[in-house]
Design a protein around this motif. Structure first.
Motif, PDB file in Angstrom:
ATOM      1  N   GLY A  69      66.147 -13.199   3.959  1.00  0.00           N
ATOM      2  CA  GLY A  69      65.568 -12.103   4.715  1.00  0.00           C
ATOM      3  C   GLY A  69      66.050 -12.140   6.142  1.00  0.00           C
ATOM      4  N   TRP A  70      65.307 -12.869   6.970  1.00  0.00           N
ATOM      5  CA  TRP A  70      65.678 -13.001   8.376  1.00  0.00           C
ATOM      6  C   TRP A  70      66.991 -13.750   8.543  1.00  0.00           C
ATOM      7  N   GLY A  71      67.327 -14.617   7.582  1.00  0.00           N
ATOM      8  CA  GLY A  71      68.595 -15.344   7.686  1.00  0.00           C
ATOM      9  C   GLY A  71      69.789 -14.399   7.663  1.00  0.00           C
ATOM     10  N   LEU A  72      69.777 -13.402   6.739  1.00  0.00           N
ATOM     11  CA  LEU A  72      70.880 -12.443   6.684  1.00  0.00           C
ATOM     12  C   LEU A  72      70.934 -11.586   7.951  1.00  0.00           C
ATOM     13  N   GLY A 116      69.353  -7.756   4.237  1.00  0.00           N
ATOM     14  CA  GLY A 116      68.220  -8.515   4.762  1.00  0.00           C
ATOM     15  C   GLY A 116      66.978  -7.658   4.887  1.00  0.00           C
ATOM     16  N   LEU A 117      67.136  -6.411   5.393  1.00  0.00           N
ATOM     17  CA  LEU A 117      65.991  -5.506   5.528  1.00  0.00           C
ATOM     18  C   LEU A 117      65.401  -5.148   4.168  1.00  0.00           C
ATOM     19  N   LEU A 118      66.238  -4.896   3.179  1.00  0.00           N
ATOM     20  CA  LEU A 118      65.735  -4.574   1.836  1.00  0.00           C
ATOM     21  C   LEU A 118      64.977  -5.763   1.237  1.00  0.00           C
ATOM     22  N   VAL A 119      65.473  -6.984   1.479  1.00  0.00           N
ATOM     23  CA  VAL A 119      64.765  -8.174   0.996  1.00  0.00           C
ATOM     24  C   VAL A 119      63.395  -8.287   1.648  1.00  0.00           C
ATOM     25  N   LEU A 120      63.334  -8.067   2.972  1.00  0.00           N
ATOM     26  CA  LEU A 120      62.046  -8.117   3.671  1.00  0.00           C
ATOM     27  C   LEU A 120      61.088  -7.064   3.143  1.00  0.00           C
ATOM     28  N   GLY A 121      61.597  -5.851   2.911  1.00  0.00           N
ATOM     29  CA  GLY A 121      60.731  -4.794   2.396  1.00  0.00           C
ATOM     30  C   GLY A 121      60.209  -5.090   1.012  1.00  0.00           C
ATOM     31  N   ARG A 122      61.082  -5.608   0.121  1.00  0.00           N
ATOM     32  CA  ARG A 122      60.619  -5.932  -1.236  1.00  0.00           C
ATOM     33  C   ARG A 122      59.596  -7.059  -1.211  1.00  0.00           C
ATOM     34  N   ARG A 123      59.805  -8.073  -0.359  1.00  0.00           N
ATOM     35  CA  ARG A 123      58.882  -9.202  -0.296  1.00  0.00           C
ATOM     36  C   ARG A 123      57.527  -8.780   0.272  1.00  0.00           C
ATOM     37  N   ALA A 124      57.507  -7.864   1.211  1.00  0.00           N
ATOM     38  CA  ALA A 124      56.263  -7.462   1.866  1.00  0.00           C
ATOM     39  C   ALA A 124      55.557  -6.332   1.134  1.00  0.00           C
ATOM     40  N   ALA A 180      67.063   1.693   5.629  1.00  0.00           N
ATOM     41  CA  ALA A 180      66.544   0.428   5.101  1.00  0.00           C
ATOM     42  C   ALA A 180      65.236   0.048   5.781  1.00  0.00           C
ATOM     43  N   VAL A 181      65.147   0.286   7.115  1.00  0.00           N
ATOM     44  CA  VAL A 181      63.900  -0.002   7.816  1.00  0.00           C
ATOM     45  C   VAL A 181      62.789   0.907   7.328  1.00  0.00           C
TER      46      VAL A 181
END
Length: 830
Positions: A69-72, A116-124, A180-181
């Motif tokens: 997420g934040w790493g990418l 990374g943004l898509l990963v954060l959105g899916r996780r949240a 993505a955001v």
């Protein structure tokens, strides 16, 4: 490192970044003066911010343990910072090549940040969202992009195809980044978290900078250190700062989502209509108009769906109100029919509601109780002060120790009797609040618990092993006495099958007992059980069925007492009684000449003649003849055994005057120092030849007292008597101690003779014995010869003499040569 620590670092980082941004803005706007100083300050601030943002984002990802997420996003910022470094060092912003390798590094920023943004959105993700709800703002955003960026830039771009594609690509990728955001925001039900707001601000800032840059390139003017240059580090700093904002769980509000959907839809319609109207004055390209039309259609569809959703929500609310009315009616009926007392009071403790169960429990009817102080009405005097203090705290909004759980207290009935009750209290947050107590009379429950406790104490303290099983004989209960009796702890045995405690030879018995108990009967028996250490114990057992409330059999219980010691004592008493009885019989037989000898012939296999007769002791008791194996064990090692041996010596030597005989001596005679003298005396008295007498001593007795056996055998041989080692081959080290005992013959135990023809192992043993006897020069006698083929085999093997039922049974008379003629003939058939 926790969220609090990340939050503590976020604001200092933002403060430092703001200071540097201000410095960058001032330098690039010319406020710091002209010339090299301005350029150096601006470049340093620019690079410090972009590189620092990348490092800060990567550090936050490392602390969060979040590579995908934040790493990418941190790696994306690192690529962008690398592009800035290359651009500052190697590329002239005015006359340098375009595109340059820096653009490749810039382009790497976008796919990494988008993923990374898509990963954060899916996780949240906290709620599902319709595609149309997300499509409307995305189409609107694409329309604005096409209106303000694509159309003016594409039509004015000049230069190579690569430069045009690179120039248009920046705002295009920015559009995907902002999409993505927005997707991540939609995953949260359009509830904006601070981190996502910073990401949105950062990506929007970068998009604005890229769009302005594209306009500058399209118009042929690219300045060095303009105000627009401060937007790129600003966007990077905002994205890096977002990584340091702690994530806290939020709950998406349905009404908030609906309002935002309405705002997005109306804004999209307004924007689409604006583009359509503007087109009459300043013509747009067909792509922009197509996007505006699609936005108008999607937003209109979204408005229709929102209308239907609102109408359905109104219907749901109406149904909910009706359902609440039904629930309230059911609640009232449940309160009236409840078995527990339900008492509702106001903030002053006055009774507002009093159900029939409370009337039955406390003896007050509803009219009497309503309006009364509940403390004075039903609380026991000893606990009133404590109750009033706790209730006062509850009214003030404090949570006393009994809040949210059941507790016990003492209550008072109308007749002044005190009873234990179980209470739970709830608060209704109305205006004013009310308090409802659910009260259960636990007097009978306490009594049952006390009875169960007494019963449990009885079971725990019982000296009898108690256990219970279910219907498939799985053990479910186990008391301490059972642990002592069987050796298993409760943890080890509970869950195991009862068969574990039952020896294999008692399994059928267990099945029969269970079948009987399943019929409702109780079984009492004495049997055996198997301990954990493998010991078999005797138990007195009582098994009975376990029934439930409706008398249905649900399992079995057993009570067992270890009676192993009792049985052992009983056996000892029986043995002692039997021993005393036999000793009495033996004493009478010795006094009244009740013993007699039976003679069994021993055949010489070489000559076919009778070698001698073995004298076998018999006792005539109660009019019957008793074999020595019945009565001799009761007198072994006692003085009576010595008397019996003396009688056998005296009577046996008297018979030796008639025929050659073999006389058995017990182990007791080995320690009788005078036995040899008595033999000599008897020989002299009857005039028998010592060579006609052979004394037989068992191998086991000789091995137990080797020194005494050696002394006795030597003494008897000195008198001229023969000595045979009886039951040879059954002891240990037989061949070794022959050196210590100068016997004249060996009697091979019948254990090796009876199955000699069928057991090769027995044949090998007999041949070994014969070989040893031959080496020592000893005569060999085979006992227990009962089959013809055995006799033939013995003769072929070289055995000297044979004895057994085939040769002749023990008799009170001497066996003649004529009687043995058939056997003699058989023994010489080869």
């Amino acid at each position: 490192m926790g969220e609090n620590r990340k939050s503590a670092w976020a604001w200092p980082v933002l403060g430092l970044a703001g200071s540097l941004l201000a410095l960058s803005f001032l330098s690039e706007s010319g406020a710091l003066g002209n010339g090299s100083t301005q350029k150096i300050v601006g470049d340093v601030a620019y690079l410090f911010l972009t590189c620092g943002a990348a490092l800060a984002a990567i550090a936050a990802a490392w602390i969060r343990r979040d590579l995908w997420g934040w790493g990418l996003i941190g790696i994306a910022l690192a690529f962008s910072a690398a592009g800035d470094l290359y651009f500052q060092i190697e590329v002239d912003p005015i006359a340098g090549p375009y595109p340059s390798p820096a653009d490749a590094l810039y382009y790497a920023f976008y796919p990494l940040a988008i993923v990374g943004l898509l990963v954060l959105g899916r996780r949240a993700r906290q709620t599902s969202y319709s595609f149309l709800a997300l499509l409307t703002p995305l189409l609107g955003l694409a329309t604005v992009w096409s209106w303000l960026v694509y159309d003016p830039v594409v039509h004015t771009l000049e230069g190579s195809t690569a430069s045009r594609m690179i120039t248009v690509g920046y705002p295009s990728l920015d559009l995907l980044l902002i999409c993505a955001v927005l997707t991540a925001l939609a995953s949260l039900g359009w509830r904006a978290r601070p981190a996502l707001l910073l990401l949105l601000g950062g990506t929007a800032t970068i998009a604005i900078a890229d769009s302005v840059y594209a306009h500058q390139v399209a118009n042929g003017f690219v300045g060095d250190q303009t105000v627009i240059d401060s937007l790129w580090p600003t966007g990077a700093v905002l994205m890096a700062a977002a990584a340091w904002i702690p994530t806290r769980p939020t709950v998406a509000d349905r009404d908030q989502r609906s309002h935002l959907d309405l705002v997005f839809a109306l804004a999209a319609i307004a924007m689409a209509l604006t583009v359509a109207i503007w087109d009459h004055f300043d013509r747009f390209n067909s792509f922009t108009l197509l996007l505006a039309g699609m936005t108008l259609v999607a937003a209109t569809g979204r408005l229709v769906l929102l209308y239907y959703d609102a109408d359905r929500a109104r219907r749901d609310a109406l149904e909910a109100r009706q359902e609440r009315g039904q629930i309230q009616a059911l609640h009232t009926a449940a309160v009236e029919a409840a078995l527990d007392s339900i008492v509702t009071v106001d903030t002053e403790g006055r009774v507002l509601n009093w159900n029939p169960a409370a009337q039955r429990t406390f003896g007050y009817d509803r009219e009497e109780a309503t309006g009364q102080d509940v403390s004075e009405l039903i609380v026991a005097p000893a606990q009133r002060e404590m109750y009033n203090e706790a209730f006062a705290r509850f009214v003030r909004g404090q949570a006393p120790e009994f809040a949210g759980r059941r507790f016990e207290m003492l209550a008072r009935r109308a007749d002044e009797t005190i009873l234990p009750v179980e209470v739970s209290v709830t608060r209704s947050d109305g205006d004013p609040p009310t308090f409802t107590a659910f009260i259960r009379d636990v007097a009978q429950q306490k009594q049952r618990e006390a009875e169960r406790s007494r019963l449990a104490d009885m079971v725990r303290s019982s000296e009898d092993a108690m256990l219970s099983t279910n219907l498939d004989l799985t053990i479910i209960a186990w008391n301490p006495a059972a642990e002592r009796t069987y050796g298993y702890s409760a943890d080890e045995i509970v869950g195991m099958k009862l068969e574990r405690l039952v020896p294999r030879d008692r399994r059928d018995e267990l099945k029969a007992v269970v079948a009987t108990v399943s019929g409702g009967e109780t079984v009492s028996t004495e049997t055996t059980r198997l301990r954990k250490d493998g010991e078999i114990i005797d138990v007195s057992l009582r098994i009975y069925p376990v029934r439930d409330e409706v008398r249905k059999i649900t399992g079995y219980a057993s009570v067992a007492r270890d009676i192993t010691d009792r049985h052992r004592q009983e056996r000892e008493r029986r043995v002692n009684h039997e021993r005393e009885a036999w000793r009495h019989e033996i004493e009478e037989a010795l006094d009244q000449d009740g013993f007699e000898f039976h003679r069994q012939p021993v055949l010489d296999l070489h000559t076919g003649e009778i070698s001698h007769h073995e004298l076998l002791l018999r006792l005539r008791a109660r009019g019957e003849l008793v074999a020595p194996g019945t009565f001799l064990p009761h007198v072994e090692g006692s003085p009576l055994m010595r008397r019996i041996d003396r009688w056998t010596v005296r009577r046996g030597i008297e018979l030796a005057a008639e025929h050659r005989v073999a006389i058995n001596l017990s182990a007791t005679s080995l320690s009788d120092a005078g036995i040899a003298a008595r033999v000599q005396e008897a020989l002299d008295r009857v005039g028998a030849e010592a060579g006609d007498v052979t004394f037989e001593i068992t191998e086991t007795a000789a091995a137990e007292n080797l020194e005494a056996a050696h002394a006795l055998i030597t003494a008897l041989r000195g008198l001229g008597c023969g000595v045979a080692l009886d039951d040879f081959g059954t002891g240990f080290g037989s061949f070794t101690y022959l050196l210590r005992m100068p016997v004249t013959s060996l009697k091979v135990d019948m254990e090796f003779i009876r199955a000699l023809g069928d057991e090769p192992q027995d044949q090998r043993i007999v041949r070994s014995i014969l070989s040893v006897a031959k080496n020592f020069g000893l005569l060999t006698v085979a006992e227990g010869v009962e089959e013809e083929h055995t006799l033939k085999l013995l003769r072929s093997m070289g055995v000297d003499c044979a004895q057994g039922y085939l040769i002749g049974r023990p008799s009170t008379q001497w066996t003649t040569e004529a009687e043995l003629a058939p056997v003699v003939a058989l023994s010489h058939v080869i």
